[in-house]
Enzyme design. Structure first.
Site, PDB file in Angstrom:
ATOM      1  CB  VAL A  14      -0.859   0.154   1.486  1.00  0.00           C
ATOM      2  CG1 VAL A  14      -1.763   1.291   1.445  1.00  0.00           C
ATOM      3  CG2 VAL A  14      -2.238  -0.896   0.987  1.00  0.00           C
ATOM      4  CE  LYS A 102      -7.840  -3.858   6.085  1.00  0.00           C
ATOM      5  NZ  LYS A 102      -7.676  -4.737   4.619  1.00  0.00           N
ATOM      6  N   GLY A 131     -11.580  -0.796   0.265  1.00  0.00           N
ATOM      7  CA  GLY A 131     -10.557  -1.339  -0.229  1.00  0.00           C
ATOM      8  C   GLY A 131     -10.954   0.581  -1.668  1.00  0.00           C
ATOM      9  CB  ILE A 133     -15.761   0.992  -2.097  1.00  0.00           C
ATOM     10  CG1 ILE A 133     -15.846  -0.109  -3.138  1.00  0.00           C
ATOM     11  CG2 ILE A 133     -17.516   1.698  -2.421  1.00  0.00           C
ATOM     12  CD1 ILE A 133     -16.705  -1.687  -3.205  1.00  0.00           C
ATOM     13  N   GLY A 184      -1.568 -14.560  -4.768  1.00  0.00           N
ATOM     14  CA  GLY A 184      -1.337 -13.059  -3.639  1.00  0.00           C
ATOM     15  C   GLY A 184      -2.884 -12.946  -2.487  1.00  0.00           C
ATOM     16  CD  GLU A 187      -2.506 -11.399   4.971  1.00  0.00           C
ATOM     17  OE1 GLU A 187      -0.975 -11.960   5.027  1.00  0.00           O
ATOM     18  OE2 GLU A 187      -2.023 -10.818   4.046  1.00  0.00           O
ATOM     19  CG  ASP A 198     -10.236  -7.897   5.852  1.00  0.00           C
ATOM     20  OD1 ASP A 198      -9.604  -6.826   6.380  1.00  0.00           O
ATOM     21  OD2 ASP A 198     -11.210  -7.905   5.308  1.00  0.00           O
ATOM     22  CE  LYS A 202     -11.241  -4.260   4.916  1.00  0.00           C
ATOM     23  NZ  LYS A 202     -12.079  -5.499   3.671  1.00  0.00           N
ATOM     24  N   GLY A 299      -6.047  -4.560  -2.674  1.00  0.00           N
ATOM     25  CA  GLY A 299      -5.053  -4.130  -3.572  1.00  0.00           C
ATOM     26  C   GLY A 299      -4.247  -3.057  -3.995  1.00  0.00           C
TER      27      GLY A 299
END
Lengths: 329, 329
Positions: A14, A102, A131, A133, A184, A187, A198, A202, A299
């Protein structure tokens, strides 16, 4: 021309995306902010690994907090610490901050927002959720009058990819997971994604944005996708349904209710057609009705996009809270 | 407490939706703007038909332009005139304006925006395009750094409803149209929708927003859906495709290219699953990638939502252009 000096914490996927985008979009950022924008300082654990960046590399956060020339800090570190402590210090030093973290923000977001308010700086966190959005800015700036009644969302691209592969390729969970890892998308230790942590983080960030508070974490059902079998997928296929991993939040009798779990969606559900690593969010509001946003959930560039759009809102003055009577759009 | 006085031009479906929403959302609008918000004046052709509104009904626009107490004007009239002349006068009188009038804005938008800039007032036009979907504010405020490379969209709910019915119910065009008329989705004279004029106007508004100019109208291919047969629909079904009425715009060699036409979409296209009266917009950008928004493309409340969110952006100061260094989000 006035310059905006940026410090970047972390230079992983990132961080590199942010650095690259600021460099490729110099002219556009100049048009928007009226300033030239430079990444002047990089805080990285192993500076020797990143000889190619054009700027000062440091390992001590004080080099940034004590530098009055740095205006804004982009944080792209993984994990709650030292990210939280770093951002706290940056805010206290009067710097705007933008984060993509996050887990940290689900836990410490409220405190950081309050701290930013006290220190008259902005805090951007659109990259923490879904991400690329721009869901945070959307709810914050573009859906102000609308009351959000309910949110249903696919907030994790890894699980959506696995569920898509299991259905499309008749793959077992383990095989689809392995493929996600090879590409990818997952993990080496996939727990955070496949067990729904995750998506849960969020969802908690969205809760605080929409309701200004989070439910008690222990009251939120969180079921991952590890127990979904090929048989479950096949049975859903027979009735034209699809299993999707849905995070949802709404209020009932003044109480926030939230859950993260696999759900069988019928064909006419707005999240039925969301495939692969995409994320999507369906928002039900009292005036507009239902609005659905779909886009890349992770990404380097999508996440950089969210962070840089936060930056633009800060420096174009559009996230300013004070009322103005003379405005031109 | 300071009051914001609103004048409403037109009290048809959309006008009533705006009036109703301002009344039901008093508290929320007060929180956002710091003011109480009243619709004080209604300009309507036949005041005797609307005895129930709580305010002054007038028939002469000068009653509004010459009243210094009126701060902002919502325009919900059909057709280019007198809407354009009215808005021009309101802007010249120093009033913010918000419009839902797509045909008028496709033709006169540039002039009105320029006039608003000169008179230091805001002009909101999110309701002109894609109903409740906040696409204008999204591109204007939340996608500032991103270059929009291409837009593909379903911008007309009527044609999308007809195409959906033709496929789902094996209906002939004429029968699907008749049903749309019975349900209030299509006008008695459906030309504007089924020949693609409505989608074309919206596309031209998007063009001006994204590229700051429109292509020559004569260079834009505009094909409606009237010639689509049951056989066309059936043939597409066989190959798992769907015919959708797509408005698209992009740049090639520095030239704006745009068209409105029926297109056979494969299953993985982001607009394939948009059904019934919904609208949707797929935006391809250079940083984020592809973002799709889906929502109600028409209707009293969705359109009112877009207009009232414009209002909130104006009065919360978020559409202010001037740079600010001290900002809190």
């Amino acid at each position: 021309m006035k310059a905006i000096n940026v410090a970047l914490l972390g230079l992983g996927t990132v961080g590199k995306g942010v650095y690259q985008t600021i460099n490729t979009h110099q002219e556009r950022l100049r048009d928007i902010t009226g300033c030239s924008v430079h990444v002047s300082t990089f805080l990285i654990e192993h500076p020797e690994k990143h000889a190619t960046v054009n700027g000062t590399t440091v390992t001590d956060i004080r080099t940034i907090t004590e530098n009055p020339d740095i205006d804004i800090v982009f944080e792209a570190i993984v994990g709650k610490e030292p990210a939280f402590s770093y951002l706290k210090k940056c805010i206290q030093a009067g710097k705007h901050v933008i984060t993509a973290n996050k887990e940290m923000f689900a836990v410490h977001g409220k405190e950081l927002r309050e701290l930013a308010r006290q220190h008259h700086v902005s805090i951007g966190y659109d990259a923490t959720t879904a991400g690329g959005i721009p869901i945070i800015q959307m709810i914050q700036h573009v859906l102000q009058a609308n009351n959000v009644l309910k949110v249903q969302a696919i907030l994790n691209g890894t699980t959506n990819y696995i569920l898509t592969e299991m259905r499309d390729q008749n793959a077992a969970f383990e095989d689809a997971l392995q493929q996600a890892q090879q590409l990818g998308y997952a993990e080496a230790d996939p727990t955070n994604d496949v067990e729904g942590f995750d998506a849960f983080y969020k969802l908690m960030i969205l809760s605080e944005l929409i309701y200004n508070e989070q439910p008690n974490w222990n009251d939120v059902k969180r079921i991952g996708i590890t127990s979904i079998s090929e048989k479950d997928i096949a049975e859903n296929q027979l009735t034209n349904k699809r299993i999707k991993h849905i995070a949802s939040i709404w209020k009932e009798d003044g109480r926030i209710l939230a859950k993260v779990e696999p759900v069988s969606l019928p064909r006419d559900h707005p999240l039925y057609a969301i495939e692969g690593v995409d994320n999507a969010i369906n928002i039900e509001t009292d005036i507009l009705g239902e609005l659905t946003l779909k886009g890349p959930g992770a990404g380097a560039l999508p996440t950089a996009s969210a962070m840089i759009e936060d930056f633009c809102l800060i420096y174009s003055g559009k996230s300013q809270k004070e009322k103005s009577t003379v405005v031109v759009s």
